[in-house]
Enzyme design. Structure first.
Site, PDB file in Angstrom:
ATOM      1  NE  ARG A  94     -33.169  -7.619 -38.430  1.00  0.00           N
ATOM      2  CZ  ARG A  94     -32.740  -6.526 -37.805  1.00  0.00           C
ATOM      3  NH1 ARG A  94     -33.089  -6.245 -36.561  1.00  0.00           N
ATOM      4  NH2 ARG A  94     -31.923  -5.678 -38.420  1.00  0.00           N
ATOM      5  CB  SER A 142     -20.132   4.219 -29.780  1.00  0.00           C
ATOM      6  OG  SER A 142     -20.507   4.236 -31.132  1.00  0.00           O
ATOM      7  CB  CYS A 242     -30.771  -6.521 -24.114  1.00  0.00           C
ATOM      8  SG  CYS A 242     -31.333  -6.387 -22.424  1.00  0.00           S
ATOM      9  CG  LEU A 243     -27.100  -4.015 -26.773  1.00  0.00           C
ATOM     10  CD1 LEU A 243     -25.963  -3.003 -26.873  1.00  0.00           C
ATOM     11  CD2 LEU A 243     -28.290  -3.528 -27.571  1.00  0.00           C
ATOM     12  CG  ASN A 244     -24.354 -10.298 -25.803  1.00  0.00           C
ATOM     13  OD1 ASN A 244     -23.617  -9.526 -26.402  1.00  0.00           O
ATOM     14  ND2 ASN A 244     -24.122 -10.701 -24.558  1.00  0.00           N
ATOM     15  NE  ARG A 272     -30.826  -3.173 -69.345  1.00  0.00           N
ATOM     16  CZ  ARG A 272     -31.542  -2.211 -69.899  1.00  0.00           C
ATOM     17  NH1 ARG A 272     -32.838  -2.375 -70.115  1.00  0.00           N
ATOM     18  NH2 ARG A 272     -30.980  -1.062 -70.232  1.00  0.00           N
ATOM     19  N   GLY A 343     -28.451  -1.174 -62.904  1.00  0.00           N
ATOM     20  CA  GLY A 343     -28.314   0.083 -63.654  1.00  0.00           C
ATOM     21  C   GLY A 343     -29.292   1.132 -63.148  1.00  0.00           C
ATOM     22  CD  GLU A 367     -29.076  -4.267 -31.444  1.00  0.00           C
ATOM     23  OE1 GLU A 367     -28.180  -4.512 -30.616  1.00  0.00           O
ATOM     24  OE2 GLU A 367     -30.271  -4.404 -31.207  1.00  0.00           O
ATOM     25  CB  THR A 369     -20.689   1.618 -35.323  1.00  0.00           C
ATOM     26  OG1 THR A 369     -19.443   1.563 -34.627  1.00  0.00           O
ATOM     27  CG2 THR A 369     -21.552   2.729 -34.731  1.00  0.00           C
TER      28      THR A 369
HETATM   29  P1  TGC Z   1     -17.013  -2.521 -20.587  1.00  0.00           P
HETATM   30  O1  TGC Z   1     -16.241  -1.942 -19.432  1.00  0.00           O
HETATM   31  O2  TGC Z   1     -16.304  -3.230 -21.673  1.00  0.00           O
HETATM   32  O3  TGC Z   1     -18.160  -3.487 -20.034  1.00  0.00           O
HETATM   33  C1  TGC Z   1     -19.022  -3.115 -18.961  1.00  0.00           C
HETATM   34  C2  TGC Z   1     -19.566  -4.396 -18.363  1.00  0.00           C
HETATM   35  O4  TGC Z   1     -20.351  -5.085 -19.342  1.00  0.00           O
HETATM   36  C3  TGC Z   1     -19.770  -6.386 -19.603  1.00  0.00           C
HETATM   37  N1  TGC Z   1     -19.930  -6.616 -21.052  1.00  0.00           N
HETATM   38  C4  TGC Z   1     -20.915  -7.374 -21.546  1.00  0.00           C
HETATM   39  N2  TGC Z   1     -21.868  -8.081 -20.946  1.00  0.00           N
HETATM   40  C5  TGC Z   1     -22.736  -8.741 -21.724  1.00  0.00           C
HETATM   41  N3  TGC Z   1     -22.671  -8.707 -23.079  1.00  0.00           N
HETATM   42  C6  TGC Z   1     -21.719  -7.986 -23.717  1.00  0.00           C
HETATM   43  N4  TGC Z   1     -21.703  -7.950 -25.045  1.00  0.00           N
HETATM   44  C7  TGC Z   1     -20.787  -7.279 -22.949  1.00  0.00           C
HETATM   45  N5  TGC Z   1     -19.737  -6.469 -23.237  1.00  0.00           N
HETATM   46  C8  TGC Z   1     -19.215  -6.068 -22.061  1.00  0.00           C
HETATM   47  C9  TGC Z   1     -18.346  -6.283 -19.157  1.00  0.00           C
HETATM   48  O5  TGC Z   1     -17.828  -7.553 -18.835  1.00  0.00           O
HETATM   49  C10 TGC Z   1     -18.483  -5.386 -17.946  1.00  0.00           C
HETATM   50  O6  TGC Z   1     -19.017  -6.172 -16.897  1.00  0.00           O
HETATM   51  P2  TGC Z   1     -18.652  -5.842 -15.329  1.00  0.00           P
HETATM   52  O7  TGC Z   1     -19.156  -7.018 -14.575  1.00  0.00           O
HETATM   53  O8  TGC Z   1     -17.158  -5.681 -15.286  1.00  0.00           O
HETATM   54  O9  TGC Z   1     -19.401  -4.577 -15.028  1.00  0.00           O
HETATM   55  O10 TGC Z   1     -17.902  -1.323 -21.179  1.00  0.00           O
HETATM   56  P3  TGC Z   1     -17.480  -0.048 -22.022  1.00  0.00           P
HETATM   57  O11 TGC Z   1     -18.179   1.127 -21.410  1.00  0.00           O
HETATM   58  O12 TGC Z   1     -15.994   0.015 -22.200  1.00  0.00           O
HETATM   59  O13 TGC Z   1     -18.183  -0.322 -23.439  1.00  0.00           O
HETATM   60  C11 TGC Z   1     -17.820  -1.369 -24.264  1.00  0.00           C
HETATM   61  C12 TGC Z   1     -18.548  -1.239 -25.622  1.00  0.00           C
HETATM   62  C13 TGC Z   1     -18.039  -0.038 -26.393  1.00  0.00           C
HETATM   63  C14 TGC Z   1     -18.227  -2.497 -26.400  1.00  0.00           C
HETATM   64  C15 TGC Z   1     -20.074  -1.130 -25.397  1.00  0.00           C
HETATM   65  O14 TGC Z   1     -20.406   0.049 -24.753  1.00  0.00           O
HETATM   66  C16 TGC Z   1     -20.865  -1.220 -26.677  1.00  0.00           C
HETATM   67  O15 TGC Z   1     -21.189  -2.319 -27.144  1.00  0.00           O
HETATM   68  N6  TGC Z   1     -21.252  -0.053 -27.289  1.00  0.00           N
HETATM   69  C17 TGC Z   1     -22.175  -0.055 -28.421  1.00  0.00           C
HETATM   70  C18 TGC Z   1     -23.541   0.420 -27.963  1.00  0.00           C
HETATM   71  C19 TGC Z   1     -24.636  -0.245 -28.713  1.00  0.00           C
HETATM   72  O16 TGC Z   1     -24.497  -1.278 -29.350  1.00  0.00           O
HETATM   73  N7  TGC Z   1     -25.844   0.305 -28.614  1.00  0.00           N
HETATM   74  C20 TGC Z   1     -27.000  -0.298 -29.206  1.00  0.00           C
HETATM   75  C21 TGC Z   1     -28.274   0.362 -28.716  1.00  0.00           C
HETATM   76  S1  TGC Z   1     -29.752  -0.575 -29.042  1.00  0.00           S
HETATM   77  C22 TGC Z   1     -29.973  -0.510 -30.690  1.00  0.00           C
HETATM   78  O17 TGC Z   1     -29.185  -0.033 -31.435  1.00  0.00           O
HETATM   79  C23 TGC Z   1     -31.226  -1.128 -31.200  1.00  0.00           C
HETATM   80  S2  TGC Z   1     -31.393  -0.998 -32.904  1.00  0.00           S
HETATM   81  C24 TGC Z   1     -32.876  -1.701 -33.241  1.00  0.00           C
HETATM   82  C25 TGC Z   1     -32.794  -3.138 -33.699  1.00  0.00           C
HETATM   83  O18 TGC Z   1     -32.131  -3.971 -33.083  1.00  0.00           O
HETATM   84  O19 TGC Z   1     -33.379  -3.505 -34.699  1.00  0.00           O
HETATM   85  P1  FAD Z   2     -21.456   7.608 -32.439  1.00  0.00           P
HETATM   86  O1  FAD Z   2     -21.259   6.765 -31.240  1.00  0.00           O
HETATM   87  O2  FAD Z   2     -21.398   9.098 -32.273  1.00  0.00           O
HETATM   88  O3  FAD Z   2     -20.400   7.168 -33.536  1.00  0.00           O
HETATM   89  C1  FAD Z   2     -20.133   7.967 -34.695  1.00  0.00           C
HETATM   90  C2  FAD Z   2     -18.943   7.355 -35.431  1.00  0.00           C
HETATM   91  O4  FAD Z   2     -17.795   7.315 -34.553  1.00  0.00           O
HETATM   92  C3  FAD Z   2     -19.206   5.914 -35.853  1.00  0.00           C
HETATM   93  O5  FAD Z   2     -18.618   5.688 -37.107  1.00  0.00           O
HETATM   94  C4  FAD Z   2     -18.491   5.095 -34.781  1.00  0.00           C
HETATM   95  O6  FAD Z   2     -18.071   3.808 -35.237  1.00  0.00           O
HETATM   96  C5  FAD Z   2     -17.308   5.994 -34.460  1.00  0.00           C
HETATM   97  N1  FAD Z   2     -16.798   5.734 -33.119  1.00  0.00           N
HETATM   98  C6  FAD Z   2     -17.404   6.010 -31.923  1.00  0.00           C
HETATM   99  N2  FAD Z   2     -16.621   5.625 -30.909  1.00  0.00           N
HETATM  100  C7  FAD Z   2     -15.521   5.079 -31.455  1.00  0.00           C
HETATM  101  C8  FAD Z   2     -14.346   4.467 -30.915  1.00  0.00           C
HETATM  102  N3  FAD Z   2     -14.156   4.317 -29.602  1.00  0.00           N
HETATM  103  N4  FAD Z   2     -13.401   4.031 -31.771  1.00  0.00           N
HETATM  104  C9  FAD Z   2     -13.592   4.131 -33.119  1.00  0.00           C
HETATM  105  N5  FAD Z   2     -14.685   4.692 -33.692  1.00  0.00           N
HETATM  106  C10 FAD Z   2     -15.626   5.151 -32.854  1.00  0.00           C
HETATM  107  N6  FAD Z   2     -30.671   2.775 -29.803  1.00  0.00           N
HETATM  108  C11 FAD Z   2     -31.424   2.279 -28.788  1.00  0.00           C
HETATM  109  O7  FAD Z   2     -31.056   2.359 -27.625  1.00  0.00           O
HETATM  110  N7  FAD Z   2     -32.609   1.665 -29.038  1.00  0.00           N
HETATM  111  C12 FAD Z   2     -33.100   1.531 -30.302  1.00  0.00           C
HETATM  112  O8  FAD Z   2     -34.177   0.955 -30.490  1.00  0.00           O
HETATM  113  C13 FAD Z   2     -32.345   2.068 -31.382  1.00  0.00           C
HETATM  114  N8  FAD Z   2     -32.822   2.003 -32.645  1.00  0.00           N
HETATM  115  C14 FAD Z   2     -32.145   2.659 -33.651  1.00  0.00           C
HETATM  116  C15 FAD Z   2     -32.736   2.743 -34.917  1.00  0.00           C
HETATM  117  C16 FAD Z   2     -32.088   3.427 -35.935  1.00  0.00           C
HETATM  118  C17 FAD Z   2     -32.755   3.567 -37.271  1.00  0.00           C
HETATM  119  C18 FAD Z   2     -30.807   3.991 -35.713  1.00  0.00           C
HETATM  120  C19 FAD Z   2     -30.083   4.692 -36.822  1.00  0.00           C
HETATM  121  C20 FAD Z   2     -30.227   3.911 -34.462  1.00  0.00           C
HETATM  122  C21 FAD Z   2     -30.894   3.254 -33.408  1.00  0.00           C
HETATM  123  N9  FAD Z   2     -30.383   3.209 -32.115  1.00  0.00           N
HETATM  124  C22 FAD Z   2     -31.107   2.695 -31.073  1.00  0.00           C
HETATM  125  C23 FAD Z   2     -29.137   3.932 -31.823  1.00  0.00           C
HETATM  126  C24 FAD Z   2     -27.881   3.186 -32.239  1.00  0.00           C
HETATM  127  O9  FAD Z   2     -27.624   2.110 -31.388  1.00  0.00           O
HETATM  128  C25 FAD Z   2     -26.725   4.187 -32.244  1.00  0.00           C
HETATM  129  O10 FAD Z   2     -26.935   5.034 -33.374  1.00  0.00           O
HETATM  130  C26 FAD Z   2     -25.372   3.516 -32.322  1.00  0.00           C
HETATM  131  O11 FAD Z   2     -25.076   2.837 -31.119  1.00  0.00           O
HETATM  132  C27 FAD Z   2     -24.225   4.516 -32.634  1.00  0.00           C
HETATM  133  O12 FAD Z   2     -24.317   5.651 -31.852  1.00  0.00           O
HETATM  134  P2  FAD Z   2     -24.256   7.116 -32.525  1.00  0.00           P
HETATM  135  O13 FAD Z   2     -25.245   7.127 -33.633  1.00  0.00           O
HETATM  136  O14 FAD Z   2     -24.413   8.095 -31.419  1.00  0.00           O
HETATM  137  O15 FAD Z   2     -22.826   7.215 -33.165  1.00  0.00           O
END
Ligand code: TGC
Ligand code: FAD
Length: 388
Positions: A94, A142, A242-244, A272, A343, A367, A369
């Site tokens: 997925r 994060s 994109c994350l949304n 079982r 088990g 996506e 935590t």
């Molecule tokens: P913050 O100041 O809150 O926001 C910055 C700007 O972004 C806007 N915004 C959003 N826009 C669209 N969708 C959302 N969900 C949005 N959330 C916030 C916000 O309005 C602002 O806009 P503007 O016009 O004022 O510039 O940003 P922050 O730096 O405080 O961060 C907020 C936080 C912690 C929620 C954000 O950084 C976050 O979601 N962190 C988590 C990172 C994450 O999810 N990474 C994922 C990487 S990709 C991945 O994991 C792929 S896995 C593979 C698979 O999917 O299978």
């Molecule tokens: P950290 O941000 O270091 O967090 C560590 C711990 O601290 C977590 O428990 C977290 O919840 C906690 N924490 C951090 N900040 C706070 C806070 N402010 N308040 C409370 N708790 C907090 N990323 C991409 O860009 N593209 C991809 O395709 C992609 N694929 C992935 C595939 C896999 C298998 C994995 C494991 C990860 C992938 N990621 C990808 C990365 C993923 O999005 C990150 O691992 C995730 O966003 C968390 O970042 P981190 O691992 O650095 O943890």
């Protein structure tokens, strides 16, 4: 393995259209016939079942909720049901589809110009071009706004320097959507495989998502044409948009994995025998199964409601956060409970619960935590951001 006929305690099927059911059943059959028979071998060997990509492309699963450019143009509920079924098979598979559709095709579709859309989207929908999405860095997970990867303009090119970590599909991707700072603002760039200065290395030793490729991307004076900038994304809201899309699909996927574990544990418990009775007759086993079906049912309704809101253009990021965090948590808890019901057998890969459990540990973290989504909900209801 017992045939899977779905998990529907509350007649939720009646809330779907005929077309949505048809699409779900197509995905269900693909998973049953094509993915489940091979997934344990791939998971054990740590390989991605790339041979299945043309088949899912043919079924219209890549970028399925996008319109035109060879995409199926499905509604978001039908798209979600595909994600549910695929993750019933395996979270890593997925993930491939999520990254391709939601994290790579969607930004080109939403932020790209017409030339970019025509150049990449049909090939990606056909599974001929594979994408990856580089946002996370080793020290910025994060908190992606702190990223160090940067771009500078040089004539008719951009030059990228930096690295991305934990990137799904990285090593097999033909193109990467890379987020980098240009004059201090986060912008999106399309980097094609083979561009000098761009390299990838796969991450090994994973106990989770073993059937998915996870890589590091490196950019060393990587020169890309100026036309590879995505013109309509500016700032962190670009990648967060994109994350949304991807988090929405994961909300359905988590329930798919939960359904697989519930189904396996229920069938096992009925056959079982311990103390001369099926273990399903013991109250403590029934309590676990009842908890699973209760939470799966709530998760199904949550995903469906967010899907209907999304189809009406009303889904907010904090709605999607609740569905992602809840349903992945439910998937993980169901995998653990299912494993317990199995088990000792539950620790082998003859059964699925252990693989789902390990996989979902990644899904719980990527996506956003579980904790980050808790804080997004906290901000939505209090108006106070507690991340920093
Ligand atoms: P913050 O100041 O809150 O926001 C910055 C700007 O972004 C806007 N915004 C959003 N826009 C669209 N969708 C959302 N969900 C949005 N959330 C916030 C916000 O309005 C602002 O806009 P503007 O016009 O004022 O510039 O940003 P922050 O730096 O405080 O961060 C907020 C936080 C912690 C929620 C954000 O950084 C976050 O979601 N962190 C988590 C990172 C994450 O999810 N990474 C994922 C990487 S990709 C991945 O994991 C792929 S896995 C593979 C698979 O999917 O299978
Ligand atoms: P950290 O941000 O270091 O967090 C560590 C711990 O601290 C977590 O428990 C977290 O919840 C906690 N924490 C951090 N900040 C706070 C806070 N402010 N308040 C409370 N708790 C907090 N990323 C991409 O860009 N593209 C991809 O395709 C992609 N694929 C992935 C595939 C896999 C298998 C994995 C494991 C990860 C992938 N990621 C990808 C990365 C993923 O999005 C990150 O691992 C995730 O966003 C968390 O970042 P981190 O691992 O650095 O943890």
């Amino acid at each position: 393995m017992e045939k899977f006929d779905g998990v529907d305690y509350m007649e939720i099927d009646g809330l779907f259209s005929e077309e949505e059911i048809l699409i779900r059943d197509t995905a269900r059959k693909f998973v049953q016939d094509r993915l489940i028979p091979i997934i344990e071998k791939h998971s054990r060997e740590g390989t991605f079942p790339k041979d299945l990509v043309p088949e899912i492309a043919e079924l219209g699963f890549l970028g399925a909720n996008l319109e035109g450019y060879g995409c199926a143009g499905l509604n978001n509920v039908a798209y979600g049901l595909i994600m549910q079924e695929l993750e019933r098979g395996d979270s890593g598979f997925r993930s491939f589809v999520s990254v391709q559709g939601a994290l790579c095709m969607w930004p080109i579709y939403a932020y790209g110009n017409e030339e970019q859309k025509k150049k990449y989207l049909p090939g990606m929908a056909a599974g001929k071009l594979i994408g990856c999405f580089g946002l996370t860095e080793a020290d910025f997970g994060s908190n992606p706004s702190g990223m160090l990867t940067n771009a500078r303009k040089d004539g008719n090119s951009y030059i990228l320097n930096g690295s991305k970590m934990w990137i799904t599909n990285g090593g097999i991707a033909d193109l990467a959507i890379v987020w980098a700072k240009l004059d201090g603002r986060i912008r999106g760039f399309i980097v094609e495989k083979g561009t000098p200065g761009y390299s990838t290395s796969d991450i090994h030793g994973k106990f989770s998502l073993r059937a998915s490729v996870t890589s590091e991307l490196a950019f060393q004076d990587c020169r890309i044409p100026a036309e590879n900038l995505l013109p309509n994304a500016d700032g962190l809201k670009g990648p967060l948009g994109c994350l949304n899309q991807a988090r929405y699909g994961i909300a359905w996927g988590g329930i798919g994995a939960a359904m697989a574990c519930y189904h396996e544990a229920l069938e096992y418990a009925k056959t079982r025998i311990q103390f001369d009775r099926p273990i399903a007759s013991f109250q403590m086993v029934q309590e676990k199964l009842a908890w699973m079906i209760r939470e799966i049912t709530k998760g199904q309704l949550l995903a469906l409601q967010v899907g209907r809101l999304k189809d009406q253009g009303k889904a907010k990021a904090h709605h999607i956060s609740m569905a992602k965090m809840n349903n992945v948590d439910v998937g993980l808890q169901c995998a653990r409970l299912g494993r317990a019901i199995l088990g000792a057998n539950g620790i082998t890969d003859e059964y699925q619960c252990g693989r789902h459990m390990c996989n979902l540990e990644s899904v719980y973290t990527y996506e956003g935590t579980h904790d980050i989504h808790t804080l997004i909900i906290g901000e939505a209801i209090t108006g106070i951001a507690a991340y920093k």
